[in-house]
Design a protein around this motif. Structure first.
Motif, PDB file in Angstrom:
ATOM      1  N   ASP A 120     -10.785   9.235   4.960  1.00 28.47           N
ATOM      2  CA  ASP A 120     -11.804   9.412   5.994  1.00 28.47           C
ATOM      3  C   ASP A 120     -11.990   8.081   6.727  1.00 28.47           C
ATOM      4  OD1 ASP A 120     -14.116   9.715   7.500  1.00 28.47           O
ATOM      5  OD2 ASP A 120     -15.127  10.954   6.009  1.00 28.47           O
ATOM      6  N   MET A 121     -11.376   7.988   7.899  1.00 27.62           N
ATOM      7  CA  MET A 121     -11.389   6.728   8.642  1.00 27.62           C
ATOM      8  C   MET A 121     -12.787   6.353   9.125  1.00 27.62           C
ATOM      9  SD  MET A 121      -8.276   5.502   8.669  1.00 27.62           S
ATOM     10  CE  MET A 121      -8.333   6.012   6.945  1.00 27.62           C
ATOM     11  N   GLU A 122     -13.552   7.348   9.544  1.00 27.13           N
ATOM     12  CA  GLU A 122     -14.899   7.051  10.050  1.00 27.13           C
ATOM     13  C   GLU A 122     -15.777   6.495   8.928  1.00 27.13           C
ATOM     14  OE1 GLU A 122     -18.363   8.942  12.892  1.00 27.13           O
ATOM     15  OE2 GLU A 122     -16.954  10.307  11.900  1.00 27.13           O
ATOM     16  N   ARG A 123     -15.650   7.080   7.756  1.00 25.22           N
ATOM     17  CA  ARG A 123     -16.457   6.618   6.621  1.00 25.22           C
ATOM     18  C   ARG A 123     -16.088   5.177   6.244  1.00 25.22           C
ATOM     19  NH1 ARG A 123     -16.353   6.174   1.169  1.00 25.22           N
ATOM     20  NH2 ARG A 123     -18.316   6.575   0.081  1.00 25.22           N
ATOM     21  N   GLY A 139       0.807  -1.213   0.000  1.00 25.16           N
ATOM     22  CA  GLY A 139       0.000   0.000   0.000  1.00 25.16           C
ATOM     23  C   GLY A 139       0.839   1.261   0.000  1.00 25.16           C
ATOM     24  N   HIS A 140       0.308   2.309  -0.638  1.00 23.87           N
ATOM     25  CA  HIS A 140       0.989   3.598  -0.720  1.00 23.87           C
ATOM     26  C   HIS A 140       0.133   4.711  -0.144  1.00 23.87           C
ATOM     27  CE1 HIS A 140       2.726   1.080  -3.948  1.00 23.87           C
ATOM     28  NE2 HIS A 140       3.847   1.698  -3.638  1.00 23.87           N
ATOM     29  N   SER A 141      -0.955   4.352   0.528  1.00 22.84           N
ATOM     30  CA  SER A 141      -1.904   5.370   0.980  1.00 22.84           C
ATOM     31  C   SER A 141      -2.037   5.315   2.490  1.00 22.84           C
ATOM     32  CB  SER A 141      -3.254   5.135   0.282  1.00 22.84           C
ATOM     33  OG  SER A 141      -4.181   6.121   0.623  1.00 22.84           O
ATOM     34  N   ASN A 142      -3.156   4.800   3.005  1.00 20.95           N
ATOM     35  CA  ASN A 142      -3.339   4.727   4.455  1.00 20.95           C
ATOM     36  C   ASN A 142      -2.298   3.822   5.094  1.00 20.95           C
ATOM     37  OD1 ASN A 142      -5.607   6.427   4.539  1.00 20.95           O
ATOM     38  ND2 ASN A 142      -6.953   4.762   3.927  1.00 20.95           N
ATOM     39  N   LEU A 143      -1.980   4.101   6.336  1.00 19.35           N
ATOM     40  CA  LEU A 143      -1.018   3.291   7.081  1.00 19.35           C
ATOM     41  C   LEU A 143      -1.779   2.213   7.854  1.00 19.35           C
ATOM     42  CD1 LEU A 143       1.250   6.169   8.430  1.00 19.35           C
ATOM     43  CD2 LEU A 143       1.503   4.852   6.320  1.00 19.35           C
ATOM     44  N   GLY A 180     -10.684 -12.615   2.092  1.00 18.30           N
ATOM     45  CA  GLY A 180     -10.587 -11.238   2.564  1.00 18.30           C
ATOM     46  C   GLY A 180     -10.542 -10.259   1.410  1.00 18.30           C
ATOM     47  N   LEU A 181     -11.138  -9.091   1.616  1.00 16.12           N
ATOM     48  CA  LEU A 181     -11.022  -7.976   0.680  1.00 16.12           C
ATOM     49  C   LEU A 181     -10.883  -6.711   1.517  1.00 16.12           C
ATOM     50  CD1 LEU A 181     -11.007  -7.094  -2.303  1.00 16.12           C
ATOM     51  CD2 LEU A 181     -13.485  -6.770  -2.134  1.00 16.12           C
ATOM     52  N   PHE A 182      -9.844  -5.937   1.245  1.00 12.56           N
ATOM     53  CA  PHE A 182      -9.472  -4.819   2.108  1.00 12.56           C
ATOM     54  C   PHE A 182      -9.518  -3.486   1.355  1.00 12.56           C
ATOM     55  CE2 PHE A 182      -7.046  -8.675   3.230  1.00 12.56           C
ATOM     56  CZ  PHE A 182      -7.660  -8.957   4.433  1.00 12.56           C
ATOM     57  N   ASP A 183      -9.138  -2.418   2.068  1.00 13.33           N
ATOM     58  CA  ASP A 183      -9.057  -1.062   1.510  1.00 13.33           C
ATOM     59  C   ASP A 183     -10.389  -0.610   0.919  1.00 13.33           C
ATOM     60  OD1 ASP A 183      -6.467  -1.182   2.304  1.00 13.33           O
ATOM     61  OD2 ASP A 183      -5.577  -0.753   0.366  1.00 13.33           O
ATOM     62  N   TRP A 184     -11.373  -0.419   1.788  1.00 17.07           N
ATOM     63  CA  TRP A 184     -12.721   0.004   1.383  1.00 17.07           C
ATOM     64  C   TRP A 184     -12.871   1.521   1.381  1.00 17.07           C
ATOM     65  CZ3 TRP A 184     -16.372  -3.542  -0.233  1.00 17.07           C
ATOM     66  CH2 TRP A 184     -16.037  -4.895  -0.027  1.00 17.07           C
ATOM     67  N   GLU A 185     -11.762   2.227   1.401  1.00 18.64           N
ATOM     68  CA  GLU A 185     -11.760   3.691   1.512  1.00 18.64           C
ATOM     69  C   GLU A 185     -12.539   4.371   0.381  1.00 18.64           C
ATOM     70  OE1 GLU A 185      -8.443   7.300   1.210  1.00 18.64           O
ATOM     71  OE2 GLU A 185      -7.812   5.211   1.178  1.00 18.64           O
TER      72      GLU A 185
END
Length: 354
Positions: A74-77, A43-47, A231-236
């Motif tokens: 937006d972590m809450e979203r 990943g290159h975005s969120n930590l 698993g499927l991640f990074d739902w930002e």
């Protein structure tokens, strides 16, 4: 996540372990003990970090360091999204909690379950027997899970209140053009061509569905035998919108062996999809159309937009690097990758996807 997907924390991206341990004790009843924190390397975005205390474990997500693009990270979203989707789509991780308390790790953050399995990115696990059959089966699983996600009735979820599907595609095109303009560091005539073409060729949306909008192999996790997605991640980026936009984004990551070298090697090693046996983009799109029943006649627009969107994301990262807002050397040559993505968008604009 796989056993080798974590690393020691990169310099400058450390968490305050003492504050975090106190928070976990107060809010989750995690007994005081030795909190082990590792960082996920992808990943290159969120930590994203792995937390472990004895047998208890979780994953922590927080925004990147430095000033952020409006509405991004937006972590809450994202927490609300996985809370809505997990009960209906098991690969989405189970949420644990969200916190706005910036005194804990320096920003809002959320915790989710730690899944275990195999993340495929640029290579297969050691001792994997790589066959055409395996590569085709993995390709089909990626198609099937995307179709399954798009089949969820978003009216049954909180996403109906978190998104505005009407006019989605037009808003997206103009929003990503604005993002590019704000993050621009160099004049690029090809980018001007793409932006003009996109605004003039926006197709009518057939229907609206939940879209992941960052669907790719290294955001997915498979069972140890590689037979199912666990698993499927990074739902930002997730929202309700045009499912063909989601397909376009997936295909912008789906590099194939005959792509330009800079497209294949722009982020280092090429993804596993260049391996013989994996679907071509055309095969993936055709199978998606067959299984979903959707008309993909205008896929050239969606793919061009996806390459532009990916170029803008990389441009935003490069902008942060050039302005000294991050010192991560991985980002120093992102401007060349941006140019390659834009050039590929120009190529797709007037040609059939292959």
């Amino acid at each position: 996540m796989s056993t080798n997907d974590t690393i020691s924390i990169r310099p400058g991206e450390e968490l305050n372990v003492k504050n975090l341990q106190t928070f976990l004790s107060q809010h989750l009843g995690i007994p005081a003990g030795s909190l082990e924190v590792l960082q996920f390397s992808a990943g290159h975005s969120n930590l994203t970090y792995q937390l472990k205390v004895g047998e208890w474990e979780a994953v922590l997500r927080r925004p990147p360091l430095g000033p952020l693009a409006p509405k991004a990270h937006d972590m809450e979203r994202e927490y609300q999204i996985i809370s809505a989707i997990h009960p209906l789509f098991s690969p989405a991780p189970k949420p644990i909690l969200f916190s706005k308390d910036e005194s804990v790790v320096g920003s809002p953050f959320f915790l989710m379950e730690r899944k275990h399995g195999v993340v495929l990115d640029t290579s297969f696990p050691t001792n994997t027997l790589i066959t055409n059959e395996l590569c085709q089966q993995l390709s089909e699983t990626m198609v099937d899970q995307l179709v399954q996600l798009h089949n969820i009735n978003y009216h049954d979820t909180k996403l109906k209140d978190m998104s505005k599907p009407q006019g989605f595609l037009e808003r997206q095109v103009h929003d990503w053009i604005s993002r590019y303009e704000r993050a621009k560091t160099d004049d690029m005539k090809e980018a001007e061509l793409v932006m003009k073409w996109l605004t003039e060729h926006i197709p009518a949306t057939q229907d609206s569905t939940i879209i992941h909008y960052d669907y790719k192999f290294n955001n997915a996790m498979f069972s140890s035998d590689l037979r199912s997605m666990v698993g499927l991640f990074d739902w930002e980026m997730t929202t309700v919108g045009d499912p063909l936009a989601d397909l376009g984004v997936a295909m912008s990551y789906w590099t194939q062996v005959d792509d330009p070298d800079l497209l294949k090697f722009g982020l280092g090693k090429p993804p596993i999809t260049v391996t013989e046996g994996f679907f071509t983009r055309k095969q993936f799109i055709e199978m998606y159309s067959k299984k979903s029943g959707r008309d993909v006649t205008n896929i050239d627009f969606y793919l061009t937009f996806a390459y532009f969107k990916l170029a803008v994301i990389c441009q935003q990262i490069y902008y942060r690097y050039k302005k000294g807002q991050t010192n991560d050397k991985r980002f120093s040559s992102f401007n060349r990758f941006v140019q390659t993505l834009i050039n590929h968008g120009v190529h797709v604009m007037s040609k059939e996807v292959s």
